[in-house]
Design a protein around this motif. Sequence first.
Motif, mmCIF file in Angstrom:
data_model
loop_
_atom_site.group_PDB
_atom_site.id
_atom_site.type_symbol
_atom_site.label_atom_id
_atom_site.label_comp_id
_atom_site.label_asym_id
_atom_site.label_seq_id
_atom_site.Cartn_x
_atom_site.Cartn_y
_atom_site.Cartn_z
ATOM 1 N N ALA A 68 -57.217 14.646 38.161
ATOM 2 C CA ALA A 68 -57.633 16.048 38.136
ATOM 3 C C ALA A 68 -56.499 16.969 38.560
ATOM 4 O O ALA A 68 -56.547 18.182 38.329
ATOM 5 N N GLU A 69 -55.447 16.404 39.192
ATOM 6 C CA GLU A 69 -54.316 17.211 39.627
ATOM 7 C C GLU A 69 -53.229 17.310 38.552
ATOM 8 O O GLU A 69 -52.254 18.037 38.728
ATOM 9 N N LEU A 70 -53.384 16.577 37.452
ATOM 10 C CA LEU A 70 -52.359 16.574 36.414
ATOM 11 C C LEU A 70 -52.385 17.888 35.641
ATOM 12 O O LEU A 70 -53.446 18.419 35.328
ATOM 13 N N LEU A 76 -53.438 27.320 33.428
ATOM 14 C CA LEU A 76 -52.951 28.474 34.170
ATOM 15 C C LEU A 76 -52.758 28.056 35.617
ATOM 16 O O LEU A 76 -53.558 27.287 36.161
ATOM 17 N N LEU A 77 -51.694 28.565 36.232
ATOM 18 C CA LEU A 77 -51.381 28.190 37.607
ATOM 19 C C LEU A 77 -51.358 29.428 38.499
ATOM 20 O O LEU A 77 -50.842 30.482 38.100
ATOM 21 N N GLU A 101 -52.283 33.307 37.583
ATOM 22 C CA GLU A 101 -52.474 32.895 36.183
ATOM 23 C C GLU A 101 -51.156 32.813 35.413
ATOM 24 O O GLU A 101 -50.978 33.401 34.353
ATOM 25 N N VAL A 102 -50.239 32.029 35.970
ATOM 26 C CA VAL A 102 -48.974 31.766 35.284
ATOM 27 C C VAL A 102 -49.236 30.720 34.210
ATOM 28 O O VAL A 102 -49.686 29.609 34.521
ATOM 29 N N PRO A 103 -48.987 31.020 32.935
ATOM 30 C CA PRO A 103 -49.350 30.069 31.879
ATOM 31 C C PRO A 103 -48.339 28.935 31.751
ATOM 32 O O PRO A 103 -47.137 29.113 31.894
ATOM 33 N N ARG A 149 -54.319 24.861 40.202
ATOM 34 C CA ARG A 149 -54.442 24.748 38.740
ATOM 35 C C ARG A 149 -55.774 25.308 38.272
ATOM 36 O O ARG A 149 -56.826 25.008 38.837
ATOM 37 N N ILE A 150 -55.725 26.121 37.213
ATOM 38 C CA ILE A 150 -56.927 26.577 36.517
ATOM 39 C C ILE A 150 -56.938 25.851 35.161
ATOM 40 O O ILE A 150 -56.079 26.129 34.322
#
Length: 363
Positions: A68-70, A76-77, A101-103, A149-150
Amino acid sequence: MLFSILASCGLPRPGPNAREILASAQVLNAEVLAVPVNADVARFAGPEDLSARTGFPNSFLARDRIDAELIYSGDLLNVTIWENIDDGLFGAIEGPSVLTEVPVDDQGAVFIPYAGRVQAAGRTIEQLRLDLVEEISAQTVDPQIMVARIPGNGATVTVLGSIAAQGVYPIDRSARTLRAMLAKAGGFTDESELTEVLVQRGHVSGSIWLDDLLAQPQFDIALMPGDQITVRQDRRAFTAIGAVSGQSLVEFPKPTINLIEALGLVGGLDPRSGYPDSVFILRAETPTRLQQLGGAAYSGQRQAIYAFDLTEPSGLFFGEQFNIRDGDILYAAEAPYTQFQKALSAITGVASPVSGLNDTFSN
């Protein structure tokens, strides 16, 4: 003389009789194989191959849940940076600097000021955090960085069919397995025993009855990005024709039905013309199966005619063991005396008006 005339006219009937069916199998030879059903045939030919509905390929079952962390392209971060100086690089007067929300672009990279383009896809959140600390440490004092992470469209599955909320859903910590994802999509709109769940993964697919999925945890498979999940109703059917009470196309009412149950679904044999020793299942079989039943070697599907004698108690047991398959034709031939009865009816119908004419002329 009159019987000969009636025979030449050809009385109506629902199809070939038992003798004609078996004779055609002998004439067609390898094209059609007639198989009298006994205990061995019932066990061998009857069960339908439901492997596609009773489990998933080993490649599905052996797959571990994705991390789930990958990070994936399309995510989006949120990046939070604390600096140990008053006049920091990122200009925050008090508290941390937050980049929202850095893509993650199609190449799997993110752009962070003073760090430049950093590879993110395929790395965990912790690995990316350490990379950013290393890059930014060269320009500011002991930065403390947090990355969240989003989930975006890079790690998603598509859910379709008899489900409350069809759509595209991200694989996140709360929904990494099949049952969890189906629950996230709102659950099922139809929970009959004929509901099946199909998972398509690239060119490989597998499906399972809903009841089995809910009852057996080993089928709660881990999902992978790009999976397509379809919840659907089974639409298998067979056709019943000939001397049965109700000729029709019949959908399966449950996952498996046998010959006796199939006859029950159409009201049984016609009590006026049906003959229990002449009940047949017509089916397209694979070359391998027909060879095992005694047919000649050839390529491509051919027809098999399974013949049942339900006048014998053993025949009823064989019919109970013999499962109907999708596309089967259940055919009941007429009893031999039925054509005689029709002939008598035809004679009666011809003789009556003749007698009436004789009476008229005699007067």
